[in-house]
Design a protein around this motif. Structure first.
Motif, PDB file in Angstrom:
ATOM      1  N   ASP A 130      52.175  40.171  43.675  1.00 43.84           N
ATOM      2  CA  ASP A 130      51.898  38.917  42.974  1.00 43.84           C
ATOM      3  C   ASP A 130      53.185  38.480  42.283  1.00 43.84           C
ATOM      4  O   ASP A 130      53.945  39.320  41.804  1.00 43.84           O
ATOM      5  N   PHE A 139      46.464  40.308  40.783  1.00 42.60           N
ATOM      6  CA  PHE A 139      46.061  39.088  40.078  1.00 42.60           C
ATOM      7  C   PHE A 139      46.846  38.874  38.784  1.00 42.60           C
ATOM      8  O   PHE A 139      46.282  38.749  37.703  1.00 42.60           O
ATOM      9  N   SER A 169      39.548  35.990  44.157  1.00 44.85           N
ATOM     10  CA  SER A 169      40.691  35.234  43.648  1.00 44.85           C
ATOM     11  C   SER A 169      40.555  35.115  42.141  1.00 44.85           C
ATOM     12  O   SER A 169      39.482  35.343  41.581  1.00 44.85           O
ATOM     13  N   TRP A 192      37.492  33.759  37.821  1.00 44.94           N
ATOM     14  CA  TRP A 192      37.593  34.480  39.082  1.00 44.94           C
ATOM     15  C   TRP A 192      36.265  34.399  39.817  1.00 44.94           C
ATOM     16  O   TRP A 192      35.242  34.085  39.226  1.00 44.94           O
TER      17      TRP A 192
END
Length: 143
Positions: free
Chosen positions: A21, A63, A109, A121
């Motif tokens: 990420d 994330f 997500s 989310w």
């Protein structure tokens, strides 16, 4: 400018290990990323001059979310073997690491609304939210 022939880009930093990420801190001028192989969060200045280990994690971090005006960074540690997923928050320097919440479902997500101080989310057909400025309980809604 990056051109179709592949020219026009530059390497900012070499030495990432499975970066998964990436987020930009536009206020501090840093690039943050997660490394699942080294179980860490790292940052480097936009010019690549200084890099720093921000935090070590117990499980692969995923994330990554930033709130630069509040100097907050969020990430989820995912223990896929046990089936626990934990959201953490810290200062962007990596200090004051706090466990925010636990869930047994891995998100599909995740995003952040800095204006609302809320993380959203989804898992399957449900949408979840968490207001981090109020430390409120997780909210769940069907999609």
């Amino acid at each position: 400018m990056v051109h179709v022939n592949g020219t026009g880009y530059k390497t900012v930093y070499k030495g990432t290990y499975n970066a998964t990420d990436i987020q930009i801190d536009w206020l501090g001028g840093n690039i943050y990323w997660t490394e699942s192989d080294s179980l860490s969060l790292r940052c480097v200045t936009l010019n690549g001059k200084y890099n720093k280990l921000v935090a070590r994690t117990s499980h692969p971090p995923r994330f990554l979310l930033l709130d630069p005006p509040r100097s907050k960074i969020f990430w989820m540690e995912c223990d896929d073997v046990v089936g626990t997923y934990t959201l953490y928050m810290s200062a962007m320097s990596g200090t004051n690491v706090t466990q925010v919440l636990n869930t047994t479902k891995c998100p599909d997500s995740m995003t952040i609304s800095r204006e609302r101080s809320t993380i959203y989310w989804n898992v399957a057909n449900k949408l979840f939210s968490y207001r981090y400025d109020l430390q409120q309980e997780m909210q769940e809604r069907d999609l």
